[in-house]
Design a protein around this motif. Structure first.
Motif, PDB file in Angstrom:
ATOM      1  N   ARG A 134       0.816  -1.210   0.000  1.00 20.12           N
ATOM      2  CA  ARG A 134       0.000   0.000   0.000  1.00 20.12           C
ATOM      3  C   ARG A 134       0.853   1.265   0.000  1.00 20.12           C
ATOM      4  O   ARG A 134       0.605   2.195  -0.758  1.00 20.12           O
ATOM      5  CB  ARG A 134      -0.937  -0.010   1.198  1.00 20.12           C
ATOM      6  N   ARG A 135       1.872   1.307   0.832  1.00 20.88           N
ATOM      7  CA  ARG A 135       2.717   2.497   0.915  1.00 20.88           C
ATOM      8  C   ARG A 135       3.416   2.783  -0.411  1.00 20.88           C
ATOM      9  O   ARG A 135       3.466   3.926  -0.864  1.00 20.88           O
ATOM     10  CB  ARG A 135       3.746   2.328   2.026  1.00 20.88           C
ATOM     11  N   GLU A 136       3.930   1.738  -1.048  1.00 21.65           N
ATOM     12  CA  GLU A 136       4.600   1.907  -2.346  1.00 21.65           C
ATOM     13  C   GLU A 136       3.608   2.339  -3.419  1.00 21.65           C
ATOM     14  O   GLU A 136       3.913   3.183  -4.259  1.00 21.65           O
ATOM     15  CB  GLU A 136       5.320   0.616  -2.747  1.00 21.65           C
ATOM     16  N   ARG A 137       2.405   1.764  -3.399  1.00 21.54           N
ATOM     17  CA  ARG A 137       1.373   2.174  -4.364  1.00 21.54           C
ATOM     18  C   ARG A 137       1.018   3.649  -4.175  1.00 21.54           C
ATOM     19  O   ARG A 137       0.863   4.393  -5.147  1.00 21.54           O
ATOM     20  CB  ARG A 137       0.116   1.312  -4.227  1.00 21.54           C
ATOM     21  N   GLN A 138       0.903   4.086  -2.940  1.00 20.64           N
ATOM     22  CA  GLN A 138       0.601   5.493  -2.670  1.00 20.64           C
ATOM     23  C   GLN A 138       1.742   6.399  -3.128  1.00 20.64           C
ATOM     24  O   GLN A 138       1.499   7.479  -3.673  1.00 20.64           O
ATOM     25  CB  GLN A 138       0.331   5.707  -1.175  1.00 20.64           C
ATOM     26  N   ARG A 139       2.983   5.960  -2.923  1.00 18.61           N
ATOM     27  CA  ARG A 139       4.139   6.741  -3.361  1.00 18.61           C
ATOM     28  C   ARG A 139       4.140   6.880  -4.884  1.00 18.61           C
ATOM     29  O   ARG A 139       4.325   7.973  -5.423  1.00 18.61           O
ATOM     30  CB  ARG A 139       5.451   6.087  -2.891  1.00 18.61           C
ATOM     31  N   LEU A 140       3.899   5.778  -5.585  1.00 15.71           N
ATOM     32  CA  LEU A 140       3.866   5.803  -7.049  1.00 15.71           C
ATOM     33  C   LEU A 140       2.704   6.655  -7.557  1.00 15.71           C
ATOM     34  O   LEU A 140       2.850   7.396  -8.532  1.00 15.71           O
ATOM     35  CB  LEU A 140       3.786   4.379  -7.608  1.00 15.71           C
ATOM     36  N   GLN A 141       1.568   6.555  -6.888  1.00 13.80           N
ATOM     37  CA  GLN A 141       0.403   7.364  -7.280  1.00 13.80           C
ATOM     38  C   GLN A 141       0.705   8.855  -7.099  1.00 13.80           C
ATOM     39  O   GLN A 141       0.361   9.673  -7.952  1.00 13.80           O
ATOM     40  CB  GLN A 141      -0.809   6.949  -6.460  1.00 13.80           C
ATOM     41  N   MET A 142       1.375   9.209  -6.007  1.00 11.56           N
ATOM     42  CA  MET A 142       1.729  10.605  -5.776  1.00 11.56           C
ATOM     43  C   MET A 142       2.722  11.078  -6.821  1.00 11.56           C
ATOM     44  O   MET A 142       2.609  12.189  -7.356  1.00 11.56           O
ATOM     45  CB  MET A 142       2.316  10.792  -4.371  1.00 11.56           C
ATOM     46  N   ARG A 143       3.705  10.259  -7.167  1.00 16.37           N
ATOM     47  CA  ARG A 143       4.685  10.638  -8.194  1.00 16.37           C
ATOM     48  C   ARG A 143       3.986  10.881  -9.532  1.00 16.37           C
ATOM     49  O   ARG A 143       4.292  11.844 -10.223  1.00 16.37           O
ATOM     50  CB  ARG A 143       5.785   9.573  -8.328  1.00 16.37           C
ATOM     51  N   ARG A 144       3.042  10.005  -9.896  1.00 11.55           N
ATOM     52  CA  ARG A 144       2.286  10.191 -11.148  1.00 11.55           C
ATOM     53  C   ARG A 144       1.479  11.484 -11.106  1.00 11.55           C
ATOM     54  O   ARG A 144       1.449  12.234 -12.077  1.00 11.55           O
ATOM     55  CB  ARG A 144       1.369   8.991 -11.414  1.00 11.55           C
ATOM     56  N   ARG A 145       0.838  11.724  -9.990  1.00 12.97           N
ATOM     57  CA  ARG A 145       0.036  12.941  -9.832  1.00 12.97           C
ATOM     58  C   ARG A 145       0.893  14.199  -9.953  1.00 12.97           C
ATOM     59  O   ARG A 145       0.529  15.152 -10.644  1.00 12.97           O
ATOM     60  CB  ARG A 145      -0.649  12.894  -8.460  1.00 12.97           C
ATOM     61  N   LEU A 146       2.046  14.188  -9.316  1.00 10.58           N
ATOM     62  CA  LEU A 146       2.954  15.332  -9.392  1.00 10.58           C
ATOM     63  C   LEU A 146       3.501  15.505 -10.802  1.00 10.58           C
ATOM     64  O   LEU A 146       3.593  16.623 -11.308  1.00 10.58           O
ATOM     65  CB  LEU A 146       4.097  15.175  -8.389  1.00 10.58           C
ATOM     66  N   LEU A 147       3.852  14.385 -11.440  1.00  9.92           N
ATOM     67  CA  LEU A 147       4.379  14.456 -12.803  1.00  9.92           C
ATOM     68  C   LEU A 147       3.336  15.026 -13.752  1.00  9.92           C
ATOM     69  O   LEU A 147       3.642  15.906 -14.564  1.00  9.92           O
ATOM     70  CB  LEU A 147       4.846  13.077 -13.271  1.00  9.92           C
ATOM     71  N   GLU A 148       2.094  14.569 -13.651  1.00  9.44           N
ATOM     72  CA  GLU A 148       1.036  15.085 -14.520  1.00  9.44           C
ATOM     73  C   GLU A 148       0.808  16.571 -14.280  1.00  9.44           C
ATOM     74  O   GLU A 148       0.610  17.333 -15.235  1.00  9.44           O
ATOM     75  CB  GLU A 148      -0.255  14.288 -14.337  1.00  9.44           C
ATOM     76  N   ALA A 149       0.837  16.996 -13.018  1.00 15.15           N
ATOM     77  CA  ALA A 149       0.672  18.422 -12.712  1.00 15.15           C
ATOM     78  C   ALA A 149       1.801  19.232 -13.345  1.00 15.15           C
ATOM     79  O   ALA A 149       1.563  20.270 -13.980  1.00 15.15           O
ATOM     80  CB  ALA A 149       0.647  18.632 -11.193  1.00 15.15           C
ATOM     81  N   ALA A 150       3.032  18.758 -13.187  1.00 12.40           N
ATOM     82  CA  ALA A 150       4.182  19.477 -13.743  1.00 12.40           C
ATOM     83  C   ALA A 150       4.112  19.523 -15.265  1.00 12.40           C
ATOM     84  O   ALA A 150       4.320  20.586 -15.869  1.00 12.40           O
ATOM     85  CB  ALA A 150       5.484  18.819 -13.285  1.00 12.40           C
TER      86      ALA A 150
END
Length: 189
Positions: free
Chosen positions: A8-24
């Motif tokens: 779960r923690r790794e999935r949340q980390r990857l989801q946050m990275r994707r979210r940040l990348l899309e925003a950028a």
């Protein structure tokens, strides 16, 4: 052997990275790389500035992640043992052309921020190594040398394609023609 399912923690980390990348990436495309700030990326992603910096310490890290995402997408076209080397390379380069066509404005915006020299996609390297092992690559040609030549031709062709709007030539067709030129005449199967 199957890959381990991330917790779960790794999935949340990857989801946050994707979210940040899309925003950028959406901000880079809308207003340019230089004009975009970390604070704007944080605001667009609805997170704290430190959250952005924890995942992407610099704006350039977003460009590196974007490039890695593109290489990963191209890697999905690589299936070991699925056809001859030439056919597999054409599939990979077709996917790269599709990515560029889909992300043309963003690619134009970020091409100056890309790392030089550009990394050779692992799928291209693996295909060339397979081709060398099966005798499909010229005996005197080292897979690394051919990979670097293919990468140079790809990025030069991509840059030329990005210069004019609309593009002066079809990227997929031109990459295919140049790939055949480098690999020599196709062999009968």
């Amino acid at each position: 052997m199957s890959e381990a399912v991330p917790g779960r923690r790794e999935r949340q980390r990857l989801q946050m990275r994707r979210r940040l990348l899309e925003a950028a990436l959406s901000l880079f495309e809308a207003q340019g790389f230089e004009a975009t700030t970390i604070d704007q990326i944080a605001e667009r992603a609805d997170v704290a500035r430190q959250t952005v910096l924890n995942h992407y310490p610099t704006k350039r890290d977003f460009v590196l992640a974007w490039g890695e995402r593109r290489r990963q997408e191209a890697a999905e076209a690589y299936v070991p043992g699925s056809g001859r080397m030439r056919e597999r390379l054409h599939r990979i380069y077709d996917v790269l052309a599709q990515i560029n066509e889909r992300e043309r404005p963003l690619t134009r915006m970020l091409r100056g921020q890309m790392v030089v020299p550009q990394p050779v996609p692992p799928a291209v390297m693996a295909t060339l190594e397979d081709g060398a092992a099966s005798g499909e690559l010229f005996p005197q040609a080292a897979p690394q040398d051919v990979a670097e030549i293919l990468a140079a031709v790809y990025f030069d062709t991509q840059n030329r394609w990005l210069l004019e709007d609309p593009p002066a030539f079809d990227l997929k067709e031109t990459l295919s023609r140049k790939l055949d030129l480098i690999l020599g005449q196709p062999t009968a199967t």
